[in-house]
Scaffold this motif. Structure first.
Motif, mmCIF file in Angstrom:
data_model
loop_
_atom_site.group_PDB
_atom_site.id
_atom_site.type_symbol
_atom_site.label_atom_id
_atom_site.label_comp_id
_atom_site.label_asym_id
_atom_site.label_seq_id
_atom_site.Cartn_x
_atom_site.Cartn_y
_atom_site.Cartn_z
ATOM 1 N N ASP A 112 8.153 -4.949 3.621
ATOM 2 C CA ASP A 112 7.613 -3.634 3.276
ATOM 3 C C ASP A 112 8.430 -2.551 3.971
ATOM 4 O O ASP A 112 8.345 -2.370 5.182
ATOM 5 N N VAL A 113 9.230 -1.796 3.199
ATOM 6 C CA VAL A 113 10.083 -0.767 3.788
ATOM 7 C C VAL A 113 9.261 0.337 4.441
ATOM 8 O O VAL A 113 9.754 1.050 5.329
ATOM 9 N N ASP A 114 8.002 0.487 4.015
ATOM 10 C CA ASP A 114 7.129 1.532 4.562
ATOM 11 C C ASP A 114 6.267 1.039 5.719
ATOM 12 O O ASP A 114 5.379 1.764 6.176
ATOM 13 N N TRP A 115 6.508 -0.164 6.195
ATOM 14 C CA TRP A 115 5.682 -0.746 7.255
ATOM 15 C C TRP A 115 5.553 0.184 8.450
ATOM 16 O O TRP A 115 4.467 0.360 9.006
ATOM 17 N N LEU A 117 5.375 3.217 8.712
ATOM 18 C CA LEU A 117 4.534 4.389 8.479
ATOM 19 C C LEU A 117 3.055 4.037 8.369
ATOM 20 O O LEU A 117 2.213 4.941 8.282
ATOM 21 N N ARG A 118 2.729 2.755 8.381
ATOM 22 C CA ARG A 118 1.341 2.346 8.206
ATOM 23 C C ARG A 118 0.450 2.899 9.314
ATOM 24 O O ARG A 118 0.845 2.905 10.492
ATOM 25 N N GLN A 122 0.536 2.946 14.206
ATOM 26 C CA GLN A 122 0.867 4.188 14.913
ATOM 27 C C GLN A 122 0.466 4.148 16.387
ATOM 28 O O GLN A 122 1.076 4.819 17.234
ATOM 29 N N ARG A 142 18.290 1.527 3.966
ATOM 30 C CA ARG A 142 17.071 1.817 3.195
ATOM 31 C C ARG A 142 15.925 2.291 4.079
ATOM 32 O O ARG A 142 14.939 2.841 3.585
ATOM 33 N N HIS A 143 16.041 2.099 5.385
ATOM 34 C CA HIS A 143 14.990 2.520 6.307
ATOM 35 C C HIS A 143 15.228 3.904 6.903
ATOM 36 O O HIS A 143 14.378 4.405 7.650
ATOM 37 N N ASN A 146 12.502 6.723 6.423
ATOM 38 C CA ASN A 146 11.253 6.456 7.124
ATOM 39 C C ASN A 146 11.424 6.549 8.636
ATOM 40 O O ASN A 146 10.529 7.017 9.342
ATOM 41 N N ALA A 149 11.230 10.108 9.522
ATOM 42 C CA ALA A 149 9.845 10.577 9.542
ATOM 43 C C ALA A 149 9.138 10.183 10.841
ATOM 44 O O ALA A 149 8.407 10.986 11.437
ATOM 45 N N VAL A 150 9.359 8.955 11.300
ATOM 46 C CA VAL A 150 8.737 8.497 12.540
ATOM 47 C C VAL A 150 9.264 9.285 13.735
ATOM 48 O O VAL A 150 8.496 9.745 14.594
#
Length: 281
Positions: A112-115, A117-118, A122, A142-143, A146, A149-150
């Protein structure tokens, strides 16, 4: 003193290196401090940062044991389960060890590339902030969005990008497009956050028989975007042995940095890592 900001030791018989091929002649064998020591001496490297290679707290404790017995290991980057909030107890406990620096989740291996951000992970970033520990960011191009964003969400988090975020240098058919998109993502991270970057791991993303010129466009982006004060050299040994020996990459990195001032080279090959990981001495 020169610092190798990224190296590994492992014992496959421990059984928690799930990514490791079972019969790989380079990877699937034990690597201990005595195996690395001659290469450190040859390269003039006096201290290293030992980084996790298994997604278990037990491996972190194994590495800290090695660090206790190995003066050259100045810091350990371990692992905790970001999906388990109770693992804050491990962070609090490990923080008490003088050589424990921080953690690295193995994000490159998570489908999951969005892992990252879950909502349920956090707490871990917040705990690293509260405990003043480091975060090694391991992923691929690809990361990049994200991770940006983190890093912007937690601007005071002490972050270093591992292996230049692994640009796929070997893929000649898409190399130009890869370089452009990777470069944009890395420049945004460098310009919009306080993240550091490891000049490491790129030889294993190149083809066998790589040359310094194959690596140069990627190194130039990192050096220009982050600047020597935020770039640290790392060997990624023994993974780097897939494409050459310790000295091969060390000499290549020195060549890539040859046009910089002595002060800048001193930072890249020691000072930046010592400052980021707060190495003593």
């Amino acid at each position: 003193m020169r610092v190798d900001s990224h190296q590994h030791f492992w014992q496959p018989a421990r059984g928690d290196y799930g990514w490791m091929p079972k019969d790989d002649p380079v990877l699937s064998r034990p690597y201990f401090p005595a195996d690395l020591a001659p290469f450190l001496k040859q390269a003039g490297v006096g201290r290293t940062v030992l980084v996790q290679a298994a997604p278990t707290v037990e491996e972190t404790e194994y590495m800290l044991g090695i660090a206790d017995a190995t003066p050259a290991v100045a810091a350990v980057v371990g692992w905790i389960d970001f999906e388990d909030g109770s693992h804050i107890r491990h962070l609090e406990r490990l923080k008490k060890h003088p050589k424990f620096a921080g953690v690295r989740p193995m994000i490159q291996d998570i489908p999951d590339v969005d892992w990252m951000l879950r909502p349920d992970v956090q707490w871990a970033y917040e705990a690293l902030l509260d405990l003043d520990l480091t975060f090694d960011a391991l992923g691929f191009s690809r990361h990049l969005a994200n991770f940006l964003a983190v890093f912007k969400r937690y601007p005071k988090l002490r972050v270093v990008v591992d292996h230049c975020m692994k640009p796929q240098i070997r893929d000649h058919g898409t190399a130009r497009e890869e370089l452009a998109s990777w470069s944009e993502g890395m420049r945004r991270i460098a310009g919009e956050t306080g993240a550091f970057c490891k000049l490491s791991g790129i030889v294993t993303e190149a083809n066998p028989g790589w040359t310094v010129d194959d690596l140069r466009p990627y190194a130039e982006v990192v050096l220009d975007a982050f600047g020597p004060e935020r770039v640290m050299w790392g060997s990624d040994w023994p993974v780097s042995r897939l494409r050459g020996e310790y000295g091969d990459w060390h000499v290549a990195a020195e060549t890539l940095c040859a046009g910089l001032s002595p002060a800048d080279r001193t930072a890249i090959f020691g000072g930046t890592a010592a400052r980021f990981y707060r190495l003593e001495g």
